[in-house]
Design a protein around this motif. Structure first.
Motif, short mmCIF file in Angstrom:
data_model
loop_
_atom_site.label_atom_id
_atom_site.label_comp_id
_atom_site.label_asym_id
_atom_site.label_seq_id
_atom_site.Cartn_x
_atom_site.Cartn_y
_atom_site.Cartn_z
N GLU A 146 0.82 -1.19 0.00
CA GLU A 146 0.00 0.00 0.00
C GLU A 146 0.86 1.26 0.00
O GLU A 146 0.55 2.23 -0.66
N VAL A 204 -8.63 8.10 -3.44
CA VAL A 204 -9.08 6.75 -3.14
C VAL A 204 -8.64 6.23 -1.78
O VAL A 204 -9.41 5.58 -1.07
N ALA A 224 -8.40 -5.11 3.98
CA ALA A 224 -7.97 -5.33 2.60
C ALA A 224 -7.10 -4.16 2.19
O ALA A 224 -7.39 -3.02 2.51
N THR A 225 -6.00 -4.46 1.51
CA THR A 225 -5.15 -3.38 1.01
C THR A 225 -5.41 -3.22 -0.48
O THR A 225 -6.09 -4.04 -1.09
N CYS A 256 -7.46 -5.98 -3.82
CA CYS A 256 -8.57 -5.78 -4.75
C CYS A 256 -8.12 -5.42 -6.15
O CYS A 256 -8.87 -5.58 -7.10
N PHE A 296 -9.33 14.48 -11.25
CA PHE A 296 -9.64 13.15 -10.74
C PHE A 296 -11.14 12.89 -10.86
O PHE A 296 -11.57 11.85 -11.34
N ARG A 340 -12.94 9.94 -12.98
CA ARG A 340 -13.28 8.86 -12.07
C ARG A 340 -14.19 7.80 -12.70
O ARG A 340 -13.93 6.62 -12.57
N MET A 381 -12.29 5.52 -15.02
CA MET A 381 -11.41 4.58 -14.32
C MET A 381 -12.23 3.51 -13.62
O MET A 381 -11.90 2.32 -13.65
N ALA A 382 -13.32 3.93 -12.97
CA ALA A 382 -14.17 2.98 -12.26
C ALA A 382 -14.72 1.95 -13.23
O ALA A 382 -14.75 0.76 -12.95
N GLU A 422 -12.37 -0.75 -13.91
CA GLU A 422 -12.29 -1.69 -12.79
C GLU A 422 -13.50 -2.61 -12.76
O GLU A 422 -13.38 -3.81 -12.52
N LEU A 456 -13.42 -6.71 -13.01
CA LEU A 456 -14.00 -7.60 -11.99
C LEU A 456 -15.14 -8.44 -12.55
O LEU A 456 -15.34 -9.59 -12.16
N ILE A 462 -19.51 -7.71 -8.00
CA ILE A 462 -19.41 -6.30 -8.40
C ILE A 462 -20.69 -5.81 -9.08
O ILE A 462 -20.94 -4.61 -9.14
N LYS A 487 -21.04 -2.09 -6.18
CA LYS A 487 -20.19 -1.00 -6.65
C LYS A 487 -20.01 0.00 -5.50
O LYS A 487 -20.90 0.16 -4.68
N GLY A 488 -18.86 0.64 -5.50
CA GLY A 488 -18.62 1.66 -4.47
C GLY A 488 -18.36 1.07 -3.10
O GLY A 488 -18.63 1.71 -2.10
N ALA A 497 -15.45 0.37 -1.83
CA ALA A 497 -14.21 0.83 -1.20
C ALA A 497 -13.94 2.32 -1.37
O ALA A 497 -13.14 2.89 -0.66
#
Lengths: 141, 201
Positions: free
Chosen positions: B49, B62, B80-81, B85, B119, B123, B126-127, B130, B134, B177, B181-182, B184
């Motif tokens: 991390e 984040v 969780a680091t 994920c 950012f 976002r 990028m999301a 991810e 997943l 997922i 969603k969301g 973390a």
């Protein structure tokens, strides 16, 4: 005599295994049975508000820890919004929530901006998040 | 040039005069281990991390948000680091992810997300990447720690129980997922993004 020794040994071993497997009346005690519901429970010792006050906002019967509620996204609406699947079993917000103070329908998406927890508060035993809990995170400016 | 090359080729090919074959094999073996170990140590560092948040782009947004979630701070103290994920544990997938990560170094140099505004603008994009990842691996990273099989549904909230039973029994085609969603970090404006799996749960 020498040949009997292993025989006796084998017999002894069979016996002990048989004993271990014999029906033990207490055996079912370490088998998992149906577990009673242990989820966070609604606190029913205190009546939910609407019972006392018909104009009051009903309390929230579930955990809301960490639920995002800012101008980008409002998690409550993922279950209580109009597009939420009915199978979730969450009542959709009443029409009143989509109206402005003159009774006009708010423009699309404005319900997103409602600060739900200004009126609705969780009433949970144990794991409910008190208002202002750090887990709800910093509010967006 | 050619002559020069062929001379070295010759030396390279001719048997060693000074060292025994055994020594050479052993030496090769040992230095192999050292290089491999060094390589793996480097790989391991990039999984920590502190490495991830050495870039303010990762720390200010984040990471700051993760700190308020159940995956950072909870009753049982298991956490969780980032790489739990975000980096697949299997080696092949791991290398794949690391290659992709070079894009982030590029992004760092060119400052694609170096301000809160940039950012926020980036976002969703990028999301979505991810979520796609997943979705494609059936939420592998989540399942490294959570499995339906070991969940005691009766200890979950009624909604969770109903949804998980449906997903576990295959009544609906859904992976973690699709519904979580969301989990973390904060979500961007989600209008137009499905929050539940296709065809309703």
């Amino acid at each position: 005599m020498m040949t009997l020794k292993p025989l006796a040994c084998a017999l002894l071993m069979t016996l002990t295994t048989m004993m271990a497997h014999a029906e033990d009346p207490a055996r079912h005690l370490d088998q998992p049975g149906p577990t009673p519901m242990m989820g966070p429970e609604e606190d029913r010792d205190h009546s939910r508000l609407p019972a006392d006050n018909p104009l009051g906002a009903p309390t929230i019967p579930h955990r809301i820890t960490g639920h995002q509620m800012d101008r980008q996204f409002n998690r409550c609406l993922s279950c209580h919004g109009r597009e939420a699947p009915p199978q979730l079993g969450a009542r959709p917000m009443p029409d009143s929530h989509y109206q402005d103070r003159d009774g006009e329908s708010r423009r699309q998406g404005a319900a997103n901006r409602l600060p739900c927890t200004a009126c609705h508060v969780p009433q949970m035993r144990g794991s409910g998040a008190p208002l202002g809990h750090p887990a709800t995170g910093p509010r967006e400016p | 040039m050619r002559r020069w090359l062929s001379r070295y080729w010759h030396i390279f090919r001719s048997p060693s005069l000074h060292f025994s074959l055994g020594f050479l094999v052993l030496g090769g073996f040992i230095s192999g281990i050292i290089f491999w170990g060094g390589f793996n140590t480097a790989m391991e560092y990039t999984n920590t991390e502190s490495f991830c948040i050495s870039c303010h782009e990762m720390q200010d947004n984040v990471y700051a948000e993760l700190k308020y979630t159940v995956h950072y701070h909870n009753r049982s103290g298991v956490r969780a680091t980032c790489s739990d994920c975000h980096v697949p544990h299997e080696w092949t997938n791991k290398m794949g992810r690391k290659m992709e990560a070079s894009k982030e170094v590029w992004g760092k140099i060119f400052g694609t997300i170096n301000t809160p505004e940039k950012f926020a603008d980036k976002r969703l994009e990028m999301a979505e990447r991810e979520w796609r990842r997943l979705k494609a691996n059936d939420s592998l990273e989540c399942r490294n720690c959570h499995e339906f099989e070991y969940m005691d549904f009766s200890r979950q909230t009624p909604v969770a129980q109903r949804m998980h039973e449906k997903a576990f029994s295959g009544d609906i085609e859904a992976t973690c997922i699709d519904c979580h969603k969301g989990i973390a970090h904060r979500l961007p404006d989600m209008s137009g993004v499905p929050l539940w799996p296709d065809g309703e749960p």
